[in-house]
Design an enzyme around this catalytic site. Structure first.
Site, PDB file in Angstrom:
ATOM      1  N   ASN A 283      43.364  31.930 -26.887  1.00 46.36           N
ATOM      2  CA  ASN A 283      43.060  30.503 -26.761  1.00 46.36           C
ATOM      3  C   ASN A 283      44.295  29.635 -26.535  1.00 46.36           C
ATOM      4  OD1 ASN A 283      40.418  31.152 -26.997  1.00 46.36           O
ATOM      5  ND2 ASN A 283      40.119  30.286 -29.053  1.00 46.36           N
TER       6      ASN A 283
ATOM      7  N   ARG B  23      33.934  29.219 -19.647  1.00 48.66           N
ATOM      8  CA  ARG B  23      33.907  27.805 -19.971  1.00 48.66           C
ATOM      9  C   ARG B  23      35.308  27.204 -20.074  1.00 48.66           C
ATOM     10  NH1 ARG B  23      31.299  23.864 -22.618  1.00 48.66           N
ATOM     11  NH2 ARG B  23      32.929  22.870 -23.813  1.00 48.66           N
TER      12      ARG B  23
ATOM     13  N   ARG C 178      27.321  23.102 -25.639  1.00 46.92           N
ATOM     14  CA  ARG C 178      28.748  22.892 -25.383  1.00 46.92           C
ATOM     15  C   ARG C 178      29.041  21.941 -24.215  1.00 46.92           C
ATOM     16  NH1 ARG C 178      31.905  28.503 -26.136  1.00 46.92           N
ATOM     17  NH2 ARG C 178      33.570  27.149 -26.801  1.00 46.92           N
ATOM     18  N   PRO C 179      28.783  20.657 -24.391  1.00 46.00           N
ATOM     19  CA  PRO C 179      29.051  19.697 -23.321  1.00 46.00           C
ATOM     20  C   PRO C 179      30.548  19.486 -23.078  1.00 46.00           C
ATOM     21  CG  PRO C 179      28.361  18.571 -25.320  1.00 46.00           C
ATOM     22  CD  PRO C 179      28.248  20.040 -25.601  1.00 46.00           C
TER      23      PRO C 179
ATOM     24  N   ASP D 266      35.301  30.842 -35.228  1.00 47.25           N
ATOM     25  CA  ASP D 266      35.526  32.126 -34.542  1.00 47.25           C
ATOM     26  C   ASP D 266      35.684  33.295 -35.514  1.00 47.25           C
ATOM     27  OD1 ASP D 266      35.322  30.891 -32.119  1.00 47.25           O
ATOM     28  OD2 ASP D 266      37.461  30.890 -31.658  1.00 47.25           O
TER      29      ASP D 266
ATOM     30  N   VAL E 299      30.209  23.903 -36.559  1.00 46.74           N
ATOM     31  CA  VAL E 299      30.852  23.564 -35.276  1.00 46.74           C
ATOM     32  C   VAL E 299      29.903  23.761 -34.094  1.00 46.74           C
ATOM     33  CG1 VAL E 299      32.828  24.020 -33.748  1.00 46.74           C
ATOM     34  CG2 VAL E 299      33.118  24.154 -36.236  1.00 46.74           C
TER      35      VAL E 299
END
Ligand code: UD1
Length: 427
Positions: A23, A93, A122-123, A309, A331
């Site tokens: 990430n 994404r 997930r916008p 995660d 989340v």
């Protein structure tokens, strides 16, 4: 179809080295697009499908990439497109973070709208709103987000994020590096990967202050230049090994794990009965008594709270805890798909709204299960390692997105785990 076979019940021991953080590498590769001069050298890059996708995206925009082991050199001087191929962006994404750098460098970006995924809708509204606050206009058309900077370029602004979104913070931070004047992001995401991105941007000549706190200030500069940067260790990969070793170990050393990125998880593992020792270049973990955790109450939230995660992995571990645990997901809306797979292995879990209630049983039993997303895959591998008998994990493309050599790393720790790339033969 590829699958992993695990013979459960074997003890883990020895040491394992954590790779660079997925990430962090993804936005860093996107940020490399900002360099009009010089070449970037990005070190500690993990070999992952997601990283390959992002590298291909950056390359498709005109950058030249050269891989040497875990180092990538990126020459972005000749980048000449602000439209990444939709099929590449559509695969992941996180690709949407190329929008900020492209908008900053070219005044325009046309990027496929990422849409939803397995774990919820997930916008990207906060990404777009933030970039609009810097003066950009946006149109969503035919599945693409088309953003344009005003004639004089982006202009610094004060932006309050309704949610401390990791990706939105990255996109705004990168766009603001080349905006006129100062940008202030309030309620910014504090994740270590965003600090790593800010460090890389600063090495490129940007002026980013406050990353890692909830107020980030960016003073725009005229141009950025390639830089050398070593990516931070992957705290989620580290966490996955810590959880597994807390259940089935004779003492495992997780080399390159940074304890200050893993405070919330370490606190929970200690509460569960594991013994954790912080060393200079890693973390040593010894298992809970009898390989079963004490029950826990866990709630996911933004960093530095317990990470979403690591939610699936702790549920797998708690399915054999010595009592009843709860895990609440705050989340993402739909991140309990792994529960049905764990139930196939005998786990006694029921979902009440956003909370999983886990009645610990003595042992799981091996079964054929399918990963529904990346971290769900990791949870099923952990479940397989502690279960009686054989577990067969499918859906490996999810695992390949985010774990560098997971099978080989667990093998080195003594696990009986094997990957098969089955080829269908027509007779
Ligand atoms: C990143 C991580 C992912 C992790 C997540 C939360 C990467 C590549 N991925 O994802 O592994 O699980 O952070 O720690 O770094 N949201 C909106 N509008 C937006 C953006 C987000 O409502 O414009 C919502 C999301 O739906 C979600 C929450 O905000 O409920 C957090 O999402 P965000 O922090 O943006 O996660 P990602 O950056 O997508």
């Amino acid at each position: 179809m590829a699958r992993i076979l695990i013979q459960g019940g074997h003890s883990l021991k020895g040491s394992v080295r954590v790779s660079g953080a997925k990430n962090a590498v993804l936005p860093i590769l996107a940020a490399s697009l900002l360099a009009e001069e010089g070449v970037s050298q990005i070190e500690e890059v993990p070999h992952l499908l997601d990283v390959k996708n992002m590298a291909n995206t950056v390359e498709a925009l005109g950058a030249r990439l050269e891989w040497r082991g875990s180092t990538i050199r990126v020459d972005a001087r000749h980048v000449n497109s602000f439209t990444p191929p939709a099929d590449l962006v559509g695969r992941m994404r996180a690709s949407f973070v190329v929008t900020g750098p492209l908008l900053a460098r070219f005044g325009e970006a046309i990027v496929a709208h990422p849409g939803g995924c397995n774990i919820g809708p997930r916008p990207v509204d906060l990404h777009i709103k933030g970039l609009e606050a810097l003066g950009a206009t946006s149109v969503v058309e035919n599945g693409f987000v088309h953003m344009k900077a005003p004639a004089g370029g982006l202009q610094g602004a004060r932006i309050y994020l309704d949610i401390p979104s990791v990706g939105a913070t990255q996109n705004i931070m990168m766009a603001a590096t080349l905006a006129r004047g100062q940008t202030v992001i309030e309620n910014a995401a504090k994740e270590p990967e965003n600090v790593d991105l800010a460090n890389y941007l600063n090495a490129m000549g940007a002026r980013v202050r406050g990353a890692g706190t909830d107020i980030i200030r960016i003073d725009g500069v005229d141009s950025l230049c390639g830089a050398t940067h070593a990516v931070i260790p992957d705290r989620i990969e580290a966490g996955t090994f810590l959880v597994a070793a807390a259940l089935k170990g004779e003492g495992v050393y997780v080399e390159n794990a940074l304890s200050h990125h893993l405070m919330s998880l370490i606190a929970k593992l200690e509460e569960a009965g594991a013994r954790i020792e912080d060393r200079v270049d890693g973390i040593h973990v010894w298992p809970c008594e009898g390989g079963r955790m004490k029950p826990l109450d866990v709630k996911t939230h933004y960093y530095p709270s317990y990470p979403t995660d690591m939610q699936a992995q702790i549920i797998a571990a708690l399915s054999v805890a010595q009592g009843t645990s709860t895990v609440t997901e705050t989340v993402f809306e739909n991140r309990f798909l792994h529960v049905a797979e764990l139930q196939r292995m005998g786990a006694n879990i029921h979902i009440e709204g956003r909370t999983a209630v886990i009645e610990g049983i003595e042992r799981l039993s091996g079964a054929r299960v399918t990963a529904t997303d990346l971290r769900a895959g990791a949870a099923l591998v952990i479940a397989g390692l502690i279960a009686d008998g054989e577990t067969e994990v499918h859906g490996l493309h999810h695992l390949d997105r985010g774990y560098d050599n997971l099978v080989a790393k667990f093998q080195a720790l003594g696990a009986r785990i094997e990957r098969y790339e089955d080829v269908e033969v027509n007779v």
